[in-house]
Design a protein around this motif. Sequence first.
Motif, mmCIF file in Angstrom:
data_model
loop_
_atom_site.group_PDB
_atom_site.id
_atom_site.type_symbol
_atom_site.label_atom_id
_atom_site.label_comp_id
_atom_site.label_asym_id
_atom_site.label_seq_id
_atom_site.Cartn_x
_atom_site.Cartn_y
_atom_site.Cartn_z
ATOM 1 N N ASP A 313 0.828 -1.207 0.000
ATOM 2 C CA ASP A 313 0.000 0.000 0.000
ATOM 3 C C ASP A 313 0.862 1.256 0.000
ATOM 4 O OD1 ASP A 313 -2.205 -1.611 0.073
ATOM 5 O OD2 ASP A 313 -2.532 -1.434 2.227
ATOM 6 N N THR A 337 -5.058 -5.904 -2.589
ATOM 7 C CA THR A 337 -5.048 -4.462 -2.813
ATOM 8 C C THR A 337 -6.259 -4.035 -3.626
ATOM 9 O OG1 THR A 337 -2.632 -4.408 -2.735
ATOM 10 C CG2 THR A 337 -3.726 -2.549 -3.790
ATOM 11 N N LYS A 344 -6.905 1.106 2.348
ATOM 12 C CA LYS A 344 -6.681 0.669 0.967
ATOM 13 C C LYS A 344 -7.623 1.401 0.020
ATOM 14 C CE LYS A 344 -5.132 -4.034 2.081
ATOM 15 N NZ LYS A 344 -3.767 -3.951 1.565
#
Length: 575
Positions: A313, A337, A344
Amino acid sequence: MSISTIVKSIQDIMRKDAGVDGDAQRLGQMAWLLFLRIFDEQELDLEAESNDYQPALPAKLRWGAWAATTITDPDTGEEKQNPKTGEALLTFVNDTLFPTLKSLPATREKNPRGFVVKKVMEDSYNYMKNGTLLRAVINKLNELELESLDDRHAFGDFYETLLKDLQSAGNAGEFYTPRSVTEFMVQMTNPKLGERVIDPACGTGGFLTCTIEHVNRHEVKGDATAHRTLQRQIFGVEKKPLPHLLCTTNMFFHGIEVPDQIMRDNTLARKRDYWKPTERFDVVLTNPPFGGMEEDGIEKNFHDDMQTRETADLFLQLIVHILKDKGRAALVLPDGTLFGEGVKAKIKEMLLRDCNLHTVVRLPNSVFAPYTSIKTNLLFLEKGEPTRDIWYYEMQLPPGVKAYNKTRPLRVEEFAACAAWWGGAQREGRVENAQAWKVPFGTLKADKQSEAKPYNDEAKAQRLLVSNLAHAIKELKAQLKDADADGKAALNTQIEQYQLEREQALEAEKQARAKADGIYWPIYNLDSPNPHVKASTLGDPDALLARHGALQTEIEATLGQLQAVLAAALSGKTV
């Protein structure tokens, strides 16, 4: 002798040495020896090209002076075995070679190649304690015919072998990006001569070497001036010493004479203002570590509402930041992700606001086997405009292949259909098919913002009411000190009423905000399934129940037969 055979022979020799403890140290030992061997090969090439070239290292520290398998007898002129072995070799390496190279008076300006050697050797160690075994290892390395390896992929195989061993040595999170994946990502991103290209988590340099080969093939074509431009456009950062050493070696092998732009550092540890606008990049190509966590404090280098310790991230934020306007990036990211929520989702909101995420290539979950079974994706983006449409392309396993593995990896030709569908540099003429589909993200976002607006407006109204009530309560409390008993009672009653109304407004704001968020934030779940593949079903419930009943009857009949056979066997009868 093949590279893999030489590597195995070297490892077998090292296992006999009491000073080398485990695979990680064996790899570290092999890496610095290989580095010095290749560095010296390049020194010889540079000397041959120019009579004015000044060697980067003192003569006694050159590979040919102390490590060559054979030397020329100064008296007879005949070739003979290098006498530097055993205790003499060990003493030279420990007491002369390492101390001198680590303290080499070389600067980036006056002796850039020597500077590279110095920085690499600062983190290297001689673990071997037996000089005779060390000589045997060096002799094996001398069997590598580096000057005749025109096919650079052969040397890539050497790195793949090292990385497989590195993985088995317990270095979680480090795994080899298949050559086919790096080639495809470079091909689709199409770095140009003179463009600044970086891999901020470069490992052993797979993306960078593919970039060098791509630019050489399409633009340099042997031109000396173009080659000098290519020399200065490649950048990489690697946190760990061993992959950094291997990457630097790989740069030498691919013609980068002064790879001082391959730095050993943690890219994430640099503050945002480190990357000046003039120092940003045209192209970012990377497979950042995922599944790991950064050390405490690293997250402080990022915006408050997007702070996290999860490595992937943080890299996603960094990539957007270090790209120039109109810059391009291609990166590998896990499914987590794509569908992740919370921080996120905030990061993806920023990504799709600041960049055009135009393509997501979904890979089968065995592409990175045996290192990880995590399902991964290739993200392609351009900075400067918000995302309007996201195209997805789902790579599928070839017929007859159940999963990729070491002996049957993903091959670059399997990307041919995707490359043909791509539509060139402008991505023109794309159409949906069994493997490709489009998500109109811009329209979806506008629709959801419109749908969520009444709830956001309600939340804002309630927030304003909360603020007004807080101000009114403060004023009433200020009046208490001058009020008589009856006045205080009335004031306290009013204060209690306002406090109740304030709590109700806070709850109403919370509920309105939750409804708005429930409408808006799901658009950042980018884990889009292929709409052309029907979801598997278990079938009609009545048919399933009927089938279950029939199977149960068959099982009971079989059990009855088994019981009869067993009873007969115990009584001595036959059935």
